[in-house]
Design a protein around this motif. Structure first.
Motif, PDB file in Angstrom:
ATOM      1  N   LYS A  12       0.704  -1.307   0.009  1.00  0.00           N
ATOM      2  CA  LYS A  12      -0.067   0.124  -0.007  1.00  0.00           C
ATOM      3  C   LYS A  12       1.002   1.266   0.065  1.00  0.00           C
ATOM      4  CE  LYS A  12      -4.143   1.776   2.503  1.00  0.00           C
ATOM      5  NZ  LYS A  12      -4.936   1.631   3.699  1.00  0.00           N
ATOM      6  N   SER A  13       1.546   1.490  -1.101  1.00  0.00           N
ATOM      7  CA  SER A  13       2.378   2.653  -1.417  1.00  0.00           C
ATOM      8  C   SER A  13       2.543   3.212  -2.798  1.00  0.00           C
ATOM      9  CB  SER A  13       3.786   2.018  -0.906  1.00  0.00           C
ATOM     10  OG  SER A  13       4.956   2.793  -1.548  1.00  0.00           O
ATOM     11  N   ALA A  14       2.742   4.269  -2.785  1.00  0.00           N
ATOM     12  CA  ALA A  14       2.812   5.074  -4.092  1.00  0.00           C
ATOM     13  C   ALA A  14       3.983   4.533  -4.958  1.00  0.00           C
ATOM     14  CB  ALA A  14       3.330   6.746  -4.051  1.00  0.00           C
ATOM     15  N   GLU A  15       4.899   3.725  -4.407  1.00  0.00           N
ATOM     16  CA  GLU A  15       5.736   2.829  -5.206  1.00  0.00           C
ATOM     17  C   GLU A  15       5.459   1.517  -5.427  1.00  0.00           C
ATOM     18  OE1 GLU A  15       9.803   4.302  -3.730  1.00  0.00           O
ATOM     19  OE2 GLU A  15       8.620   5.020  -2.009  1.00  0.00           O
ATOM     20  N   HIS A  16       4.228   1.067  -5.273  1.00  0.00           N
ATOM     21  CA  HIS A  16       3.771  -0.119  -5.661  1.00  0.00           C
ATOM     22  C   HIS A  16       4.202  -0.636  -6.891  1.00  0.00           C
ATOM     23  CE1 HIS A  16       0.426  -3.402  -5.392  1.00  0.00           C
ATOM     24  NE2 HIS A  16       0.498  -3.285  -6.641  1.00  0.00           N
ATOM     25  N   GLU A  17       4.270  -0.016  -8.004  1.00  0.00           N
ATOM     26  CA  GLU A  17       4.673  -0.606  -9.231  1.00  0.00           C
ATOM     27  C   GLU A  17       6.052  -0.760  -9.141  1.00  0.00           C
ATOM     28  OE1 GLU A  17       3.615   2.154 -12.406  1.00  0.00           O
ATOM     29  OE2 GLU A  17       1.365   1.999 -11.919  1.00  0.00           O
ATOM     30  N   VAL A  18       6.947   0.041  -8.683  1.00  0.00           N
ATOM     31  CA  VAL A  18       8.361  -0.328  -8.624  1.00  0.00           C
ATOM     32  C   VAL A  18       8.534  -1.659  -7.890  1.00  0.00           C
ATOM     33  CG1 VAL A  18      10.527   0.600  -7.924  1.00  0.00           C
ATOM     34  CG2 VAL A  18       8.762   2.345  -8.713  1.00  0.00           C
ATOM     35  N   SER A  19       7.789  -1.814  -6.769  1.00  0.00           N
ATOM     36  CA  SER A  19       8.004  -3.085  -6.029  1.00  0.00           C
ATOM     37  C   SER A  19       7.625  -4.216  -6.793  1.00  0.00           C
ATOM     38  CB  SER A  19       7.193  -2.890  -4.976  1.00  0.00           C
ATOM     39  OG  SER A  19       7.155  -4.272  -4.232  1.00  0.00           O
ATOM     40  N   LEU A  20       6.705  -4.153  -7.788  1.00  0.00           N
ATOM     41  CA  LEU A  20       6.110  -5.369  -8.595  1.00  0.00           C
ATOM     42  C   LEU A  20       7.386  -5.453  -9.572  1.00  0.00           C
ATOM     43  CD1 LEU A  20       2.595  -4.397  -9.378  1.00  0.00           C
ATOM     44  CD2 LEU A  20       3.364  -6.524  -8.020  1.00  0.00           C
ATOM     45  N   SER A  21       7.993  -4.599 -10.387  1.00  0.00           N
ATOM     46  CA  SER A  21       9.280  -4.688 -11.104  1.00  0.00           C
ATOM     47  C   SER A  21      10.465  -5.451 -10.641  1.00  0.00           C
ATOM     48  CB  SER A  21       9.603  -3.403 -11.519  1.00  0.00           C
ATOM     49  OG  SER A  21       8.323  -2.881 -12.405  1.00  0.00           O
ATOM     50  N   THR A  22      10.540  -4.739  -9.332  1.00  0.00           N
ATOM     51  CA  THR A  22      11.696  -5.364  -8.259  1.00  0.00           C
ATOM     52  C   THR A  22      11.564  -6.893  -8.136  1.00  0.00           C
ATOM     53  OG1 THR A  22      12.012  -3.207  -7.171  1.00  0.00           O
ATOM     54  CG2 THR A  22      12.823  -5.272  -6.067  1.00  0.00           C
ATOM     55  N   ALA A  23      10.276  -7.224  -7.603  1.00  0.00           N
ATOM     56  CA  ALA A  23       9.917  -8.697  -7.392  1.00  0.00           C
ATOM     57  C   ALA A  23      10.204  -9.540  -8.467  1.00  0.00           C
ATOM     58  CB  ALA A  23       8.753  -8.687  -6.869  1.00  0.00           C
ATOM     59  N   LYS A  24       9.823  -9.073  -9.630  1.00  0.00           N
ATOM     60  CA  LYS A  24      10.007 -10.053 -11.126  1.00  0.00           C
ATOM     61  C   LYS A  24      11.609 -10.090 -11.266  1.00  0.00           C
ATOM     62  CE  LYS A  24       9.547  -9.546 -15.973  1.00  0.00           C
ATOM     63  NZ  LYS A  24       9.330  -8.800 -17.375  1.00  0.00           N
ATOM     64  N   ALA A  25      12.250  -9.074 -10.890  1.00  0.00           N
ATOM     65  CA  ALA A  25      13.612  -9.208 -11.394  1.00  0.00           C
ATOM     66  C   ALA A  25      14.395 -10.077 -10.334  1.00  0.00           C
ATOM     67  CB  ALA A  25      14.203  -7.788 -11.203  1.00  0.00           C
ATOM     68  N   VAL A  26      14.033 -10.129  -9.042  1.00  0.00           N
ATOM     69  CA  VAL A  26      14.588 -10.683  -8.115  1.00  0.00           C
ATOM     70  C   VAL A  26      14.318 -12.320  -8.371  1.00  0.00           C
ATOM     71  CG1 VAL A  26      14.410 -11.594  -5.834  1.00  0.00           C
ATOM     72  CG2 VAL A  26      14.474  -9.284  -6.261  1.00  0.00           C
ATOM     73  N   THR A  27      12.961 -12.622  -8.622  1.00  0.00           N
ATOM     74  CA  THR A  27      12.668 -14.058  -9.241  1.00  0.00           C
ATOM     75  C   THR A  27      13.700 -14.549 -10.280  1.00  0.00           C
ATOM     76  OG1 THR A  27      11.059 -13.763 -10.855  1.00  0.00           O
ATOM     77  CG2 THR A  27      10.285 -13.707  -8.609  1.00  0.00           C
ATOM     78  N   GLN A  28      14.094 -13.519 -11.089  1.00  0.00           N
ATOM     79  CA  GLN A  28      15.021 -13.959 -12.149  1.00  0.00           C
ATOM     80  C   GLN A  28      16.422 -14.042 -11.756  1.00  0.00           C
ATOM     81  OE1 GLN A  28      13.904 -11.102 -14.971  1.00  0.00           O
ATOM     82  NE2 GLN A  28      12.341 -11.786 -15.977  1.00  0.00           N
ATOM     83  N   ALA A  29      16.751 -13.654 -10.518  1.00  0.00           N
ATOM     84  CA  ALA A  29      18.012 -13.845  -9.968  1.00  0.00           C
ATOM     85  C   ALA A  29      18.119 -14.897  -8.792  1.00  0.00           C
ATOM     86  CB  ALA A  29      18.575 -12.249  -9.319  1.00  0.00           C
ATOM     87  N   VAL A  30      16.957 -15.356  -8.474  1.00  0.00           N
ATOM     88  CA  VAL A  30      17.289 -16.535  -7.291  1.00  0.00           C
ATOM     89  C   VAL A  30      17.648 -17.873  -7.929  1.00  0.00           C
ATOM     90  CG1 VAL A  30      15.810 -17.780  -5.675  1.00  0.00           C
ATOM     91  CG2 VAL A  30      15.731 -15.384  -5.768  1.00  0.00           C
ATOM     92  N   ASP A  31      18.405 -18.454  -7.078  1.00  0.00           N
ATOM     93  CA  ASP A  31      18.765 -19.853  -7.800  1.00  0.00           C
ATOM     94  C   ASP A  31      17.871 -20.807  -7.197  1.00  0.00           C
ATOM     95  OD1 ASP A  31      20.103 -22.317  -8.095  1.00  0.00           O
ATOM     96  OD2 ASP A  31      21.952 -21.684  -7.294  1.00  0.00           O
TER      97      ASP A  31
END
Length: 357
Positions: A12-31
């Motif tokens: 619940k933040s004005a940076e919600h969209e940024v967080s979604l992009s971050t989550a997608k990127a981290v899933t692509q970095a996790v082993d």
């Protein structure tokens, strides 16, 4: 045995969209050979939704925005608690930016549940989010800053003209007006006269009740990444060169109008001073895991600390992971190191005694 990792994102933040992009990127970095990954999505309304275990990196943001099932309530935070109680997460990775996530609220919730989590503590997160508290801590650490003023909504409404006059006298134009408790350049405006200043404050008040107004200076914007707990390491320096008037939300995330220069062209002694100041800033907020430390460097190499970001973005265009990539630490290695640091800090906390025997 694989560790169970909960990725906590949205919010619940004005940076919600940024967080979604971050989550997608981290899933692509996790082993995925080393970790079992569970997505935990918080909607813009604050609803918690635990998704099924990921078997591979997310291919889209939409994949991470799952809806409730008929068995779920609208705000089923208990589903997350029950999931942890039944099969505990080894660590939660909060990928939340801004209020209700980066400000210590979620960190406090995870502390109560005694769940290891990546990043800064309740204190470090809260102090890093509130720019006024942050600046006061930096003052105590003797870190140079540009002149600033701050006030809350009721003070502005009662004495608007007086505050405009005070800022004009103490700071002068141009000024940068910011919500005290927000990141990703949301709500920030540049003011070059009284009319623009008033509009900028009214705009910033949409995002927070506390406002910071800083003196504008002609300087380079230099950023360093800090990684560690008690003995942090610091990356190479990077320079932000916005093509727009200043580094706002659109230039940071949307229109690609910003150049990131890594490593920044700095004299060796200037870089050494920046590293020292970044470590001091990290310790001033009792940092843990990670921060990105942002500085201004003038033409005569005078340094001012601007702020620290306690959960910098991990999107493909984000400075924090890029800085470590240029410091010989790959994106997957960075994610793994942050998880290890979270477990290290949690283990240390478990040594504390809570009774008098």
């Amino acid at each position: 045995m694989k560790k169970r990792i909960g990725l906590l994102y949205g919010g619940k933040s004005a940076e919600h969209e940024v967080s979604l992009s971050t989550a997608k990127a981290v899933t692509q970095a996790v082993d995925f050979n080393e970790f079992d990954v569970f997505p935990i999505f918080i909607t813009l309304k604050g609803e918690w939704r635990v998704g099924p275990q990921l078997s591979e990196p997310a291919q889209s943001i939409e994949q991470l925005q799952f809806t409730t099932t008929s068995e779920q309530s609208e705000n089923n935070i208990t589903q997350f608690i029950n999931a942890h109680m039944e099969n505990p997460f080894d660590v939660v990775f909060p990928l939340l930016h801004g209020t209700n996530g980066e400000d210590g609220t979620v960190q406090g919730f995870l502390e109560v549940l005694n769940i290891p989590y990546v990043g800064n503590s309740v204190l470090g997160s809260a102090a890093g989010m509130d720019k006024v508290v942050m600046k006061q801590l930096f003052e105590m650490a003797n870190l140079p800053q540009v002149p600033y003023e701050s006030f809350i909504r009721s003070e502005w409404e009662r004495e608007k003209t007086a505050w405009i006059n005070k800022c004009e006298k103490a700071l002068g134009y141009p000024m940068f007006v910011k919500p005290a408790n927000l990141g990703s350049s949301v709500g920030i405006s540049k003011a070059t006269n009284a009319e623009e200043l008033e509009k900028a404050v009214q705009f910033a008040l949409q995002y927070d009740r506390k406002i910071v107004i800083e003196q504008g200076i002609k300087a380079r914007e230099i950023e360093l990444a800090v990684l560690g707990n008690d003995t942090p390491n610091v990356s190479v320096a990077g320079e932000i060169k916005p093509m727009t008037d200043f580094y706002d939300y659109d230039s940071k995330y949307k229109d690609g109008s910003t150049a990131l220069i890594i490593p920044a062209d700095l004299q060796a002694n200037v870089y050494s001073d920046l590293v020292d100041m970044a470590k001091r800033a990290f310790k001033a907020i009792d940092g843990a895991g990670l921060v990105r430390a942002d500085f201004f460097v003038t033409d005569n190499n005078e340094i001012f600390i601007n702020e620290v970001n306690t959960m910098p973005g991990f999107t493909p265009v984000s400075m924090y992971p890029l800085l470590w990539q240029h410091t010989d630490l790959t994106y997957p290695q960075l994610v793994k190191e942050l998880i290890n640091l979270a477990l290290e800090r949690h283990t240390e906390k478990q040594q504390l005694q809570y009774n008098r025997d």
